[in-house]
Design a protein around this motif. Structure first.
Motif, PDB file in Angstrom:
ATOM      1  N   LEU A 414       7.884  17.371  14.397  1.00 28.77           N
ATOM      2  CA  LEU A 414       7.922  16.664  13.122  1.00 28.77           C
ATOM      3  C   LEU A 414       7.936  15.158  13.359  1.00 28.77           C
ATOM      4  N   GLY A 415       7.159  14.453  12.556  1.00 28.80           N
ATOM      5  CA  GLY A 415       7.067  13.014  12.733  1.00 28.80           C
ATOM      6  C   GLY A 415       8.095  12.229  11.942  1.00 28.80           C
ATOM      7  N   GLY A 416       8.576  12.793  10.840  1.00 29.91           N
ATOM      8  CA  GLY A 416       9.464  12.053   9.961  1.00 29.91           C
ATOM      9  C   GLY A 416      10.929  12.350  10.183  1.00 29.91           C
ATOM     10  N   TYR A 417      11.748  11.827   9.272  1.00 27.12           N
ATOM     11  CA  TYR A 417      13.196  11.978   9.335  1.00 27.12           C
ATOM     12  C   TYR A 417      13.731  12.389   7.976  1.00 27.12           C
ATOM     13  N   SER A 418      14.846  13.092   7.980  1.00 28.51           N
ATOM     14  CA  SER A 418      15.452  13.533   6.735  1.00 28.51           C
ATOM     15  C   SER A 418      15.942  12.332   5.924  1.00 28.51           C
ATOM     16  N   LEU A 419      15.641  12.374   4.631  1.00 27.17           N
ATOM     17  CA  LEU A 419      16.092  11.341   3.711  1.00 27.17           C
ATOM     18  C   LEU A 419      17.485  11.613   3.163  1.00 27.17           C
ATOM     19  N   LEU A 420      18.053  12.767   3.501  1.00 26.98           N
ATOM     20  CA  LEU A 420      19.345  13.139   2.927  1.00 26.98           C
ATOM     21  C   LEU A 420      20.451  12.132   3.240  1.00 26.98           C
ATOM     22  N   PRO A 421      20.558  11.615   4.472  1.00 28.10           N
ATOM     23  CA  PRO A 421      21.598  10.610   4.711  1.00 28.10           C
ATOM     24  C   PRO A 421      21.458   9.384   3.813  1.00 28.10           C
ATOM     25  N   LEU A 422      20.236   8.947   3.556  1.00 29.29           N
ATOM     26  CA  LEU A 422      20.010   7.826   2.649  1.00 29.29           C
ATOM     27  C   LEU A 422      20.424   8.186   1.223  1.00 29.29           C
ATOM     28  N   ILE A 423      20.066   9.387   0.791  1.00 31.66           N
ATOM     29  CA  ILE A 423      20.375   9.832  -0.565  1.00 31.66           C
ATOM     30  C   ILE A 423      21.881   9.969  -0.753  1.00 31.66           C
ATOM     31  N   GLU A 424      22.571  10.437   0.273  1.00 34.52           N
ATOM     32  CA  GLU A 424      24.016  10.639   0.170  1.00 34.52           C
ATOM     33  C   GLU A 424      24.791   9.330   0.177  1.00 34.52           C
ATOM     34  N   SER A 425      24.323   8.358   0.956  1.00 31.68           N
ATOM     35  CA  SER A 425      25.099   7.124   1.101  1.00 31.68           C
ATOM     36  C   SER A 425      24.483   5.927   0.395  1.00 31.68           C
ATOM     37  N   ALA A 426      23.194   6.016   0.072  1.00 30.83           N
ATOM     38  CA  ALA A 426      22.463   4.903  -0.543  1.00 30.83           C
ATOM     39  C   ALA A 426      22.530   3.649   0.317  1.00 30.83           C
ATOM     40  N   SER A 427      22.610   3.846   1.629  1.00 32.96           N
ATOM     41  CA  SER A 427      22.681   2.714   2.556  1.00 32.96           C
ATOM     42  C   SER A 427      21.717   2.927   3.704  1.00 32.96           C
ATOM     43  N   SER A 428      20.928   1.915   4.025  1.00 30.21           N
ATOM     44  CA  SER A 428      19.973   2.016   5.124  1.00 30.21           C
ATOM     45  C   SER A 428      20.664   2.107   6.474  1.00 30.21           C
ATOM     46  N   GLU A 429      21.952   1.801   6.517  1.00 31.93           N
ATOM     47  CA  GLU A 429      22.694   1.900   7.777  1.00 31.93           C
ATOM     48  C   GLU A 429      22.758   3.341   8.272  1.00 31.93           C
ATOM     49  N   ASP A 430      22.611   4.291   7.358  1.00 28.47           N
ATOM     50  CA  ASP A 430      22.662   5.707   7.731  1.00 28.47           C
ATOM     51  C   ASP A 430      21.285   6.304   7.987  1.00 28.47           C
ATOM     52  N   TRP A 431      20.250   5.470   7.957  1.00 26.92           N
ATOM     53  CA  TRP A 431      18.884   5.923   8.174  1.00 26.92           C
ATOM     54  C   TRP A 431      18.616   6.024   9.675  1.00 26.92           C
ATOM     55  N   GLU A 432      18.146   7.178  10.111  1.00 23.31           N
ATOM     56  CA  GLU A 432      17.869   7.395  11.534  1.00 23.31           C
ATOM     57  C   GLU A 432      16.414   7.142  11.888  1.00 23.31           C
ATOM     58  N   GLY A 433      15.593   6.897  10.899  1.00 23.04           N
ATOM     59  CA  GLY A 433      14.178   6.697  11.129  1.00 23.04           C
ATOM     60  C   GLY A 433      13.835   5.264  11.506  1.00 23.04           C
ATOM     61  N   PRO A 434      12.540   4.973  11.587  1.00 20.99           N
ATOM     62  CA  PRO A 434      12.090   3.634  11.988  1.00 20.99           C
ATOM     63  C   PRO A 434      12.396   2.590  10.919  1.00 20.99           C
ATOM     64  N   GLU A 435      12.304   1.336  11.316  1.00 26.39           N
ATOM     65  CA  GLU A 435      12.564   0.239  10.380  1.00 26.39           C
ATOM     66  C   GLU A 435      11.545   0.208   9.253  1.00 26.39           C
ATOM     67  N   GLY A 436      10.307   0.578   9.558  1.00 21.64           N
ATOM     68  CA  GLY A 436       9.251   0.526   8.566  1.00 21.64           C
ATOM     69  C   GLY A 436       8.530   1.850   8.395  1.00 21.64           C
ATOM     70  N   ALA A 437       7.521   1.836   7.522  1.00 25.35           N
ATOM     71  CA  ALA A 437       6.709   3.024   7.238  1.00 25.35           C
ATOM     72  C   ALA A 437       5.278   2.770   7.699  1.00 25.35           C
ATOM     73  N   LEU A 438       4.703   3.756   8.394  1.00 21.03           N
ATOM     74  CA  LEU A 438       3.394   3.605   9.024  1.00 21.03           C
ATOM     75  C   LEU A 438       2.301   4.304   8.220  1.00 21.03           C
ATOM     76  N   THR A 439       1.207   3.575   7.981  1.00 20.70           N
ATOM     77  CA  THR A 439       0.047   4.103   7.262  1.00 20.70           C
ATOM     78  C   THR A 439      -1.201   3.936   8.116  1.00 20.70           C
ATOM     79  N   ALA A 440      -1.987   4.985   8.235  1.00 21.16           N
ATOM     80  CA  ALA A 440      -3.292   4.895   8.890  1.00 21.16           C
ATOM     81  C   ALA A 440      -4.367   4.728   7.827  1.00 21.16           C
ATOM     82  N   ILE A 441      -5.470   4.118   8.198  1.00 17.90           N
ATOM     83  CA  ILE A 441      -6.613   3.985   7.297  1.00 17.90           C
ATOM     84  C   ILE A 441      -7.608   5.076   7.644  1.00 17.90           C
ATOM     85  N   ALA A 442      -7.965   5.879   6.652  1.00 16.10           N
ATOM     86  CA  ALA A 442      -8.844   7.022   6.890  1.00 16.10           C
ATOM     87  C   ALA A 442     -10.260   6.560   7.191  1.00 16.10           C
ATOM     88  N   THR A 443     -10.971   7.355   7.972  1.00  8.68           N
ATOM     89  CA  THR A 443     -12.355   7.051   8.302  1.00  8.68           C
ATOM     90  C   THR A 443     -13.173   8.325   8.315  1.00  8.68           C
TER      91      THR A 443
END
Length: 512
Positions: A414-443
């Motif tokens: 799996l590439g992503g991370y669970s959003l539940l810690p963010l939803i439970e605490s509403a704080s990015s300090e509990d986020w285990e994922g990357p600092e940003g979100a990655l988007t590819a451009i389709a071709t």
């Protein structure tokens, strides 16, 4: 809740034009806004790739496009992905859930993945029909109409397609659900007409919720509903168009020559094929923008007509969302059902002379994302950038599905991370994922090497874009929220540029 029910609603080509996400001041979306007020909204959520097919493949498997090498419409990579990795539907089914769906979920739905399938219909209809084939709506001026029956069409349903004698092929011109089937879409007036596919899907979902509510079976369910609007062709009942008079349309603020300091135009040049049809996903946005201006003789006038149709379709699909949510809210499932609302990617409305999806900038990459999890932080707004690939691990976490997302040793992690810690605490300090979100451009070009791809990375403060040939763009979102000024060459941003470049390279190579 050990195994809560799940209702996942996915709209198509829906950008941030909802009241609660603030993308356009005239957007009318009371039902989506109400859902957001009862749940958690991620205001910096991003797609993982800007095209329907690979985006949905990524969402339903939890695998980044750069992991699967599914960067476009290539069936080989899609088949390989589904062969070795479980979709979220399979995960739910293995845990005893009753899995049902209707509408556009996967780009090409695989009905074997569902215990029950709803309405079987061409989701994009109705179409303008010249008596022989689907065509661009005759009320759309040329040359924009020449784009075709899907991307080159917008009109209210009351504008029944009529053609001149030299255009009509036979005596069956008008609306059809599908040109291949020839099934007529009947329209007499606003109260006496056939239902469009999104209306059929909404009513099917509401009906099934009411039926399950009357039963005593306690088996949990996963229901997916895919609405195709506001994907083109932009057709909706007249009353939704009337909500947005042309003379009152507010256009987005567009900076003149905004594309001049970007590298997108150099990597994806505007081209036209020999049969006079626009053909590459990577260049459509600039082509469509040029054609719209040519068709109306003025860029702003063209955008007003297209934007009216888009806002009408957003309001229309919001009403369908409301039908489903109203049925859920009146059922015994209201307090034990997770509700997710999102889109496969956004849509750029003329900014940087671009009218389409699949660009590396905010209007195309940003998506609405709402999670309503019973008992958790109603009305919360979260700033942390997240993406569609995080939905799969979030549902595994919330519904206790287990960690086995692969079918064999060739499956990808799996590439992503669970959003539940963010939803439970509403704080990015509990986020285990990357600092940003990655988007590819389709071709459309089948090149599986990572070096041939364009990636866009959205953090709270910056957007960084990395092109195949080494060019870069950097936008300081704190001071430049419209992404007007590329500061990649500004030495005062050198440390930020290096840090973001490193993050993107590490993210791409760490989850292979």
């Amino acid at each position: 809740m050990q195994h809560p029910n799940v209702l996942m609603i996915i709209c198509d080509d829906l950008n941030d034009y909802q009241g609660v996400f603030g993308g356009h001041p005239q957007a009318y979306t009371p039902n989506i806004d109400k859902l957001a007020a009862s749940g958690v909204r991620f205001i910096n959520a991003q797609t993982n790739i800007g095209l329907c097919n690979p985006s949905r493949n990524s969402l339903f498997t939890g695998i980044y496009p750069h992991q699967s090498r599914n960067f476009g419409l290539d069936k080989k990579t899609t088949q390989k992905l589904f062969k070795h990795n479980k979709t979220i539907m399979e995960q739910f089914s293995e845990k005893g859930y009753y899995v049902m769906g209707s509408g556009k979920l996967l780009h090409s739905n695989i009905k074997d993945l569902w215990d029950e399938w709803g309405v079987d219909i061409n989701n994009y209809g109705p179409f303008a029909y010249d008596g022989e084939k689907q065509v661009g709506h005759p009320s759309v001026p040329q040359p924009f109409r020449s784009i075709g029956d899907i991307d080159g069409s917008f009109a209210p349903l009351s504008d029944i397609p009529g053609f001149s004698d030299d255009e009509v092929k036979g005596d069956k011109a008008g609306w059809v659900y599908s040109g291949k089937s020839g099934k007529v879409f009947n329209y007499f007036d606003e109260t006496n007409r056939d239902l469009v596919p999104d209306e059929l899907h909404a009513r099917w979902a509401a009906k099934r919720i009411r039926e399950m509510d009357a039963q005593t079976d306690t088996k949990p369910f996963f229901m997916g509903i895919g609405f195709v609007r506001p994907h083109t062709p932009l057709y909706a009942p007249r009353r939704f168009f009337d909500m947005f008079p042309i003379e009152d349309i507010q256009l987005p603020i567009i900076k003149k020559d905004d594309v001049s300091d970007t590298y997108y135009k150099d990597n994806y040049p505007v081209e036209r094929s020999s049969d006079d049809r626009w053909y590459t996903n990577t260049s459509k946005g600039q082509m469509y923008s040029k054609l719209l201006t040519e068709s109306y003789g003025d860029e702003q006038e063209g955008l007003k007509h297209f934007l009216q149709a888009y806002l009408a379709c957003v309001a229309f699909v919001d009403e369908q969302v409301g039908i489903v949510l109203d049925a859920l809210g009146k059922s015994r499932f209201a307090d034990n059902t997770i509700v997710i609302l999102t889109s496969d990617h956004g849509w750029q409305m003329g900014q940087k002379q671009y009218l389409f999806k699949n660009s590396p900038w905010e209007n195309s990459t940003r998506i609405p994302l709402v999670f309503k999890v019973p008992g958790h932080n109603a009305g919360t707004e979260l700033q942390q950038p997240v993406s569609l690939v995080d939905i799969y691990p979030s549902l595994i976490d919330m519904c206790k599905l287990g960690e086995n997302n692969t079918k064999d040793v060739n499956g990808l992690p799996l590439g992503g991370y669970s959003l539940l810690p963010l939803i439970e605490s509403a704080s990015s300090e509990d986020w285990e994922g990357p600092e940003g979100a990655l988007t590819a451009i389709a071709t459309d070009i089948v090149d599986y090497s990572l070096e041939a791809q364009t990636f866009s990375y959205r953090t709270h403060d910056f957007r960084y874009i990395m092109y195949p040939h080494g060019q870069e763009e950097l936008y300081d979102l704190k001071n430049d929220p419209n992404e007007w000024y590329n500061v990649a060459a500004d030495t005062s941003f050198e440390n930020h540029l290096f840090n973001l470049r490193t993050q993107v390279k590490n993210l791409i190579t760490s989850n292979q």
